[in-house]
Design a protein around this motif. Structure first.
Motif, PDB file in Angstrom:
ATOM      1  N   ASP A 171      40.417  43.769  27.553  1.00 33.51           N
ATOM      2  CA  ASP A 171      40.114  43.344  26.296  1.00 33.51           C
ATOM      3  C   ASP A 171      40.811  42.507  25.632  1.00 33.51           C
ATOM      4  O   ASP A 171      40.245  41.706  24.652  1.00 33.51           O
ATOM      5  CB  ASP A 171      39.694  44.731  25.543  1.00 33.51           C
ATOM      6  CG  ASP A 171      38.250  45.346  25.803  1.00 33.51           C
ATOM      7  OD1 ASP A 171      37.388  44.651  26.564  1.00 33.51           O
ATOM      8  OD2 ASP A 171      37.858  46.626  25.388  1.00 33.51           O
ATOM      9  N   ARG A 172      42.103  42.519  25.696  1.00 32.86           N
ATOM     10  CA  ARG A 172      42.877  41.742  25.159  1.00 32.86           C
ATOM     11  C   ARG A 172      43.701  40.618  26.093  1.00 32.86           C
ATOM     12  O   ARG A 172      44.735  40.113  25.684  1.00 32.86           O
ATOM     13  CB  ARG A 172      44.154  42.760  24.467  1.00 32.86           C
ATOM     14  CG  ARG A 172      43.489  43.532  23.293  1.00 32.86           C
ATOM     15  CD  ARG A 172      44.682  44.354  22.630  1.00 32.86           C
ATOM     16  NE  ARG A 172      45.735  43.703  22.364  1.00 32.86           N
ATOM     17  CZ  ARG A 172      47.095  44.233  22.269  1.00 32.86           C
ATOM     18  NH1 ARG A 172      47.117  45.504  22.156  1.00 32.86           N
ATOM     19  NH2 ARG A 172      48.065  43.547  21.756  1.00 32.86           N
ATOM     20  N   SER A 173      43.237  40.685  27.389  1.00 34.02           N
ATOM     21  CA  SER A 173      43.921  39.725  28.324  1.00 34.02           C
ATOM     22  C   SER A 173      43.146  38.851  28.963  1.00 34.02           C
ATOM     23  O   SER A 173      42.147  39.176  29.434  1.00 34.02           O
ATOM     24  CB  SER A 173      45.019  40.550  29.071  1.00 34.02           C
ATOM     25  OG  SER A 173      45.706  41.279  28.570  1.00 34.02           O
ATOM     26  N   PHE A 174      43.429  37.444  29.378  1.00 39.75           N
ATOM     27  CA  PHE A 174      42.619  36.720  30.121  1.00 39.75           C
ATOM     28  C   PHE A 174      43.729  35.720  30.707  1.00 39.75           C
ATOM     29  O   PHE A 174      45.011  35.728  30.412  1.00 39.75           O
ATOM     30  CB  PHE A 174      41.577  36.075  29.331  1.00 39.75           C
ATOM     31  CG  PHE A 174      42.259  34.709  28.392  1.00 39.75           C
ATOM     32  CD1 PHE A 174      42.307  33.589  28.558  1.00 39.75           C
ATOM     33  CD2 PHE A 174      42.707  35.364  27.044  1.00 39.75           C
ATOM     34  CE1 PHE A 174      42.925  32.816  27.587  1.00 39.75           C
ATOM     35  CE2 PHE A 174      43.292  34.484  26.035  1.00 39.75           C
ATOM     36  CZ  PHE A 174      43.369  33.183  26.258  1.00 39.75           C
ATOM     37  N   THR A 175      43.365  35.002  31.770  1.00 40.34           N
ATOM     38  CA  THR A 175      44.071  33.983  32.409  1.00 40.34           C
ATOM     39  C   THR A 175      43.139  32.817  32.689  1.00 40.34           C
ATOM     40  O   THR A 175      42.055  32.700  32.915  1.00 40.34           O
ATOM     41  CB  THR A 175      44.405  34.556  33.987  1.00 40.34           C
ATOM     42  OG1 THR A 175      43.015  34.725  34.624  1.00 40.34           O
ATOM     43  CG2 THR A 175      45.134  35.842  33.902  1.00 40.34           C
ATOM     44  N   ILE A 176      44.052  31.708  32.791  1.00 45.16           N
ATOM     45  CA  ILE A 176      43.645  30.414  33.266  1.00 45.16           C
ATOM     46  C   ILE A 176      44.301  29.932  34.646  1.00 45.16           C
ATOM     47  O   ILE A 176      45.416  29.974  34.719  1.00 45.16           O
ATOM     48  CB  ILE A 176      43.837  29.329  32.163  1.00 45.16           C
ATOM     49  CG1 ILE A 176      43.328  29.627  30.703  1.00 45.16           C
ATOM     50  CG2 ILE A 176      43.414  27.893  32.813  1.00 45.16           C
ATOM     51  CD1 ILE A 176      43.661  28.622  29.812  1.00 45.16           C
ATOM     52  N   ALA A 177      43.332  30.102  35.645  1.00 43.01           N
ATOM     53  CA  ALA A 177      43.936  29.865  37.105  1.00 43.01           C
ATOM     54  C   ALA A 177      43.525  28.192  37.242  1.00 43.01           C
ATOM     55  O   ALA A 177      42.644  28.173  37.165  1.00 43.01           O
ATOM     56  CB  ALA A 177      43.493  30.839  38.017  1.00 43.01           C
ATOM     57  N   LEU A 178      44.673  27.577  37.749  1.00 51.66           N
ATOM     58  CA  LEU A 178      44.454  26.335  37.891  1.00 51.66           C
ATOM     59  C   LEU A 178      44.509  25.703  39.527  1.00 51.66           C
ATOM     60  O   LEU A 178      45.118  26.597  40.158  1.00 51.66           O
ATOM     61  CB  LEU A 178      45.539  25.356  37.477  1.00 51.66           C
ATOM     62  CG  LEU A 178      45.615  25.604  35.730  1.00 51.66           C
ATOM     63  CD1 LEU A 178      47.008  24.839  35.297  1.00 51.66           C
ATOM     64  CD2 LEU A 178      44.301  24.983  35.129  1.00 51.66           C
ATOM     65  N   LYS A 179      43.882  24.841  39.817  1.00 53.30           N
ATOM     66  CA  LYS A 179      43.960  24.260  41.328  1.00 53.30           C
ATOM     67  C   LYS A 179      45.205  23.620  41.498  1.00 53.30           C
ATOM     68  O   LYS A 179      45.857  23.257  42.504  1.00 53.30           O
ATOM     69  CB  LYS A 179      42.734  23.576  41.537  1.00 53.30           C
ATOM     70  CG  LYS A 179      41.335  24.109  41.459  1.00 53.30           C
ATOM     71  CD  LYS A 179      40.255  23.406  41.986  1.00 53.30           C
ATOM     72  CE  LYS A 179      39.966  22.447  40.514  1.00 53.30           C
ATOM     73  NZ  LYS A 179      38.462  21.761  40.654  1.00 53.30           N
ATOM     74  N   GLU A 180      45.647  22.815  40.450  1.00 53.50           N
ATOM     75  CA  GLU A 180      46.939  22.179  40.534  1.00 53.50           C
ATOM     76  C   GLU A 180      47.540  22.154  38.962  1.00 53.50           C
ATOM     77  O   GLU A 180      46.826  22.622  38.006  1.00 53.50           O
ATOM     78  CB  GLU A 180      46.730  20.676  40.824  1.00 53.50           C
ATOM     79  CG  GLU A 180      45.829  20.037  39.939  1.00 53.50           C
ATOM     80  CD  GLU A 180      45.449  18.593  40.244  1.00 53.50           C
ATOM     81  OE1 GLU A 180      46.311  17.794  40.544  1.00 53.50           O
ATOM     82  OE2 GLU A 180      44.348  18.261  40.266  1.00 53.50           O
ATOM     83  N   PRO A 181      48.892  22.183  38.884  1.00 47.96           N
ATOM     84  CA  PRO A 181      49.788  22.173  37.765  1.00 47.96           C
ATOM     85  C   PRO A 181      49.251  21.445  36.668  1.00 47.96           C
ATOM     86  O   PRO A 181      48.572  20.346  36.974  1.00 47.96           O
ATOM     87  CB  PRO A 181      51.304  22.098  38.075  1.00 47.96           C
ATOM     88  CG  PRO A 181      51.129  22.459  39.477  1.00 47.96           C
ATOM     89  CD  PRO A 181      49.802  21.921  40.091  1.00 47.96           C
ATOM     90  N   LEU A 182      49.264  21.794  35.430  1.00 46.56           N
ATOM     91  CA  LEU A 182      48.860  20.832  34.168  1.00 46.56           C
ATOM     92  C   LEU A 182      50.034  21.376  33.080  1.00 46.56           C
ATOM     93  O   LEU A 182      50.032  22.376  32.249  1.00 46.56           O
ATOM     94  CB  LEU A 182      47.520  21.316  33.715  1.00 46.56           C
ATOM     95  CG  LEU A 182      47.028  20.491  32.602  1.00 46.56           C
ATOM     96  CD1 LEU A 182      47.223  18.963  32.668  1.00 46.56           C
ATOM     97  CD2 LEU A 182      45.736  20.898  32.125  1.00 46.56           C
TER      98      LEU A 182
END
Length: 534
Positions: free
Chosen positions: A145-156
């Motif tokens: 409920d309080r956490s999420f992620t952004i997973a990338l294919k390459e660094p940004l």
């Protein structure tokens, strides 16, 4: 005989007397409550969804009622706002975010990670930085409920900067049920989690809008710092009064009927300076770059020669003087990267000529095979500088044989009409004038003016594949010198295809009563927290 407020103002200016109307024109007006501020903003609030439109006044509305994941501090460095903790993996491909405690919507429900994920996805439909994140994202997902992620294919490396940007549209977090709407459909609920609540009961479209202190809002513990830190609201209510006539607004300010005017009437500078109860204050110290946007989709500006003609025609000094004859409030500008950013440069600026070059412009229109088509200029009659600049532009075009026609309306009408990509006979347009913070021009990923990807670009829809190929490299430049070199190449291409035309850089001081203090000095937006009245 009744004397109008405007007549009284003119009479005072004519005789050289200091203007004071408190005892006459509105003897029956009630004084402003000590914990209420009344403000006259630039333009009129017509659209309430700050993702649906890039209008600055809508972003100011959003800043009051919504929150952002990150915000810029006074040094323009991103700081957590809704986010309590965040981390990035060693390979720089996974960002983890945990929301701080105490966040709730104005309807009493808690803010969740699902709200954030949905808001990021909706915002990315219309924002160039958001699109870049989505292009590189492998997944954006809720953990709990309080956490999420952004997973990338390459660094940004710029990801946090993109999430915190102040250029419109900003990443305002909305309820999941609102953010699940396509970005092309307006959200009208005005329910956020920010320090102010929008008062629907007191909303008077065309006259005023009211914002009340959100008593359940929990600010961050840090002291306020730019748009970051604790957003402590020190007033119970803020009212935006829509007073389109600048002289009327000024008279109301002198009479203590309002507290603040976003755009000071600099033609009344001597009167302002003679009134000890008034204070001129520049909140955006980077200034604003004034921009002429042409519609690439319709004649005559679908032809590069016609766009080059306007570039050569413009007398920037004349347009700057429209804002103020005092040179400290304006100067010419020849770089698409602004006048004060580290990327400002002089590449391919041979077109600039003091006073403009009407003869060259006339020849370029002939080369474009201009055949007398009507050129419609959108004219915002309730923003004096843009109103006068539009009239000056129309006169300059007519002098070289262009069939220029002004289309007057309030700014809200222009915000609506400029979205029309059709021909003028179907309500379309050819030119409108606007402005954006000089600071924003230093970031070609975030700056609305600096995209040229056609239908996905900002209003006017400029298109250049060569320019976009260069802009796509920006996010991966590792050093300042690499970005400076890239900026020169980008500007060289821009002035060849003429993505837009700059009319100068202006400083836009606000005007307030001395009793109203605590305004936050930052680029682009007006924050209403931290304000207080003596």
């Amino acid at each position: 005989m009744a004397i109008s407020r405007r007549d009284a103002l003119r009479l005072g200016l004519t005789t050289g007397a200091a203007l004071s109307i408190a005892g006459g024109l509105r003897a029956q007006a009630a004084p402003i409550a000590a914990r209420t501020a009344r403000m006259v903003m630039a333009g009129d609030l017509r659209v309430f969804d700050p993702i649906f439109t890039a209008a600055t006044i809508t972003a100011n509305h959003g800043l009051a009622i919504y929150e952002t994941l990150f915000s810029l501090d006074s040094k323009l460095v991103p700081q957590p706002q809704m986010v309590g903790k965040w981390a990035v993996s060693e390979d720089k491909k996974t960002y983890s975010f945990e929301l701080r405690s105490g966040l709730s919507w104005h309807d009493g429900t808690p803010v969740t990670a699902a709200d954030c994920v949905a808001s990021i996805r909706r915002w990315s439909q219309v924002d160039s930085g958001g699109r870049l994140i989505m292009e590189r994202a492998r997944d954006i997902s809720k953990i709990d409920d309080r956490s999420f992620t952004i997973a990338l294919k390459e660094p940004l490396d710029l990801l946090i900067h993109i999430l915190a940007k102040v250029s419109e549209p900003c990443l305002f977090i909305m309820r999941e049920q609102d953010a699940n709407r396509p970005a092309t459909e307006q959200v009208t609920s005005n329910i956020g989690s920010g320090p102010f609540k929008f008062n629907h009961a007191l909303a008077k479209p065309g006259a005023s809008f009211t914002y009340d202190r959100n008593e359940k809002y929990v600010p961050r513990s840090e002291p306020p710092d730019g748009f970051a830190g604790g957003k402590v609201v020190k007033l119970d209510r803020v009212i935006w009064d829509n007073i389109s006539d600048q002289q009327t607004a000024f008279a109301a300010l002198q009479a203590s009927e309002i507290d603040f005017i976003q755009t000071a009437p600099l033609d009344l500078l001597s009167v302002i300076e003679s009134d000890p109860g008034l204070v001129l204050q520049v909140l955006d110290k980077t200034g604003s770059d004034v921009c002429l946007r042409m519609n690439f989709l319709q004649k005559p500006f679908d032809n590069v020669k016609a766009r080059q003609a306007v570039l050569h025609l413009i007398d920037q000094e004349a347009f700057v003087r429209v804002r103020s004859p005092d040179p400290k409030y304006g100067r010419p500008i020849t770089s698409i990267f602004g006048a004060g950013t580290v990327y400002s440069n002089d590449e391919n600026t041979g077109w600039y000529k003091k006073g403009g070059d009407p003869e060259e412009a006339k020849q370029l229109f002939q080369a474009a095979e201009y055949a007398g088509e009507k050129v419609v200029i959108l004219q915002p009659t309730n923003i004096p500088f843009l109103d006068n600049a539009s009239q000056l532009l129309a006169a300059a075009l007519r002098k070289i044989g262009v069939n220029a026609e002004l289309a007057p309306s309030d700014w809200g009408g222009i915000v609506t009409r400029r979205t029309n990509k059709g021909p003028i006979e179907n309500g379309g347009w050819n030119i409108f004038i606007t402005s954006d913070s000089d600071y924003v021009q230093g970031d070609p990923i975030a700056a609305p003016f600096l995209s040229a990807n056609g239908d996905k670009a900002w209003y006017g829809w400029p298109k250049s594949d060569d320019y976009e190929a260069l802009r796509a490299k920006w996010a991966d430049m590792k050093t300042l010198e690499e970005r400076k070199a890239l900026a020169r190449k980008m500007q060289g291409v821009w002035w060849d295809f003429v993505g837009d035309v700059r009319l100068g850089q202006i400083m836009s001081p606000t005007l307030r009563r001395k009793a109203l203090t605590g305004l936050i000095s930052m680029p682009q937006h007006i924050a209403m927290w931290n304000m207080q009245k003596a």
